[in-house]
Design an enzyme around this catalytic site. Structure first.
Site, PDB file in Angstrom:
ATOM      1  CD  GLU A 130      -2.807  -1.587   2.491  1.00 21.52           C
ATOM      2  OE1 GLU A 130      -2.732  -0.868   3.376  1.00 21.52           O
ATOM      3  OE2 GLU A 130      -3.166  -2.360   2.582  1.00 21.52           O
ATOM      4  CD  GLU A 140      -3.496  -5.863   2.434  1.00 18.27           C
ATOM      5  OE1 GLU A 140      -4.594  -5.318   3.166  1.00 18.27           O
ATOM      6  OE2 GLU A 140      -2.238  -6.559   2.983  1.00 18.27           O
TER       7      GLU A 140
END
Ligand code: BMA
Length: 373
Positions: free
Chosen positions: A183, A292
């Protein structure tokens, strides 16, 4: 597009061979890289974080898995998390003992599954906010010549020890899809967009790969570049990309936050971003994944077939991984889980999802013998 692409509609239908970016990757790791490329033409693997360690209503019971209890099969991909290992903790940030994690990794690998590992390393400026400490210039401090560089190397030493300790019964190192600094385009981690420059990020990533491969001789890793779901163009996605020689797989994390009955944002945005990933993967000869995802508590009964499946559509990703089934989270004061468990609202739909031809679970991938070539 390759030559055949001129003859065939859409992208080239023949997968290019893909060697790992670590030129000294172990044979099993190189085989995984190549086989994943071919496997993406058959479907995508389903993954689950911490699947074997605990579920919504249980903790550390041998053989258990919420996914298996619903679908009759284990996930094809097992996600594990190393946060805490850098500080010599016995357990990771979610309470999973590293000793047990090693055993779970061995079990999953020996059944033919695929292992991926994330690392919510704490900020070098203190454990209090952990990975979520964005204020201290952490990245600059751990780069070569930074005040925390020597400390950072000790962290990588711990990681290297762990990776090298992952072996099957024959003593072969277990291949791992390693996705450090995930991320990275978000602004919540110390390695995020607001906490370092693109150049600093690239140097960090390159240093980690250099140190693990060249200094510590870790050769059982495939490297995953993993943004959040915030990019609108290829340039945005690649702003912090450390280079084709550093990465085997490109990916992003994306979660459903709004109500799919009222909004098609998740399907549209995910489909759009996977389209960009397809193009970059073809240009760079890389693997792709949704590293994810999930809809917390899955309150929408047909989320698997009506939302997730539609979002992925015909895109040829290697896998999609849903986040962990913690159960009731005292700190968050709510249920925190992303895969169904027996009796959960989306159970029946998950079985349909499992039965789809393009979803691959552990029995499917075991047949593929991903580690031999
Ligand atoms: C988050 C939550 C946290 C957890 C962290 C790292 O999404 O699940 O509870 O500590 O991931 O695994």
């Amino acid at each position: 597009m390759c030559f055949l692409g001129l003859l065939l509609p859409g992208n080239c239908l023949l997968a290019q061979d893909q060697a790992p970016c670590d030129k000294n990757a172990t044979p099993q790791t190189a085989a995984l890289c190549r086989n994943l490329k071919k496997l993406a033409a058959k479907g995508f693997m389903f993954g689950h974080q911490d699947d074997l360690a605990y579920g919504v209503n249980w903790r550390y019971e041998n053989g258990r898995s919420d996914v298996k209890e619903v679908a009759g099969d284990y996930p094809a991909v097992y996600g594990w998390e190393l946060g805490g290992l850098e500080a010599n903790e016995d357990k990771n940030i979610d309470g999973v003992p590293f000793k047990k994690m090693r055993q779970f990794i061995k079990e999953g690998y020996e059944r033919g599954g695929v292992i991926t590992i994330s690392w919510h390393a704490r900020s070098p400026f203190g454990a209090q906010k952990g990975a979520w400490d964005t204020t201290h210039g952490s990245v600059a401090s751990i780069l070569p010549a930074g005040i925390n560089h020597e400390l950072f190397k000790t962290w990588l030493d711990e990681l290297a020890k762990f990776f090298l300790s992952l072996k099957n019964s024959k003593g072969e190192p277990t291949p791992v899809l390693f996705r450090p600094f995930h991320e990275l385009t978000g602004n919540w981690f110390w390695w995020g967009r607001n906490a370092c420059t693109p150049e600093q990020f690239k140097v960090l990533y390159r240093f980690v790969k250099y140190y693990l491969t060249e200094v510590k001789k870790v050769h059982n890793l495939l490297y995953v570049y993993n943004t959040s779901a915030d990019f609108k163009t290829k340039a945005e996605f690649l702003e912090r990309y450390p280079g084709d020689d550093m990465v085997d797989m490109i990916s992003f994390d994306t979660y459903q936050y709004d109500d799919p009955a009222k909004s098609d944002w998740f399907i549209k945005n995910t489909g759009f971003q996977l389209g960009l990933l397809d193009e970059m993967a073809a240009e760079k000869n890389k693997l792709t994944a949704i590293a994810e995802t999930g809809y917390e508590q899955i309150p929408f009964a047909t989320w698997w077939t009506d939302v997730l499946s539609k979002a992925i559509g015909q895109h040829r990703i290697s896998y999609v991984l849903v986040w962990r089934n913690h159960g009731y989270n005292e700190w968050m004061k709510k249920m925190h889980y992303y895969a169904p468990y027996k009796g959960q609202t989306s159970e029946a739909d998950f079985i349909k999802f499992y039965q789809q031809e393009n979803t691959l679970f552990e029995q499917d991938v075991a047949k593929e013998k991903l580690y031999s070539y």
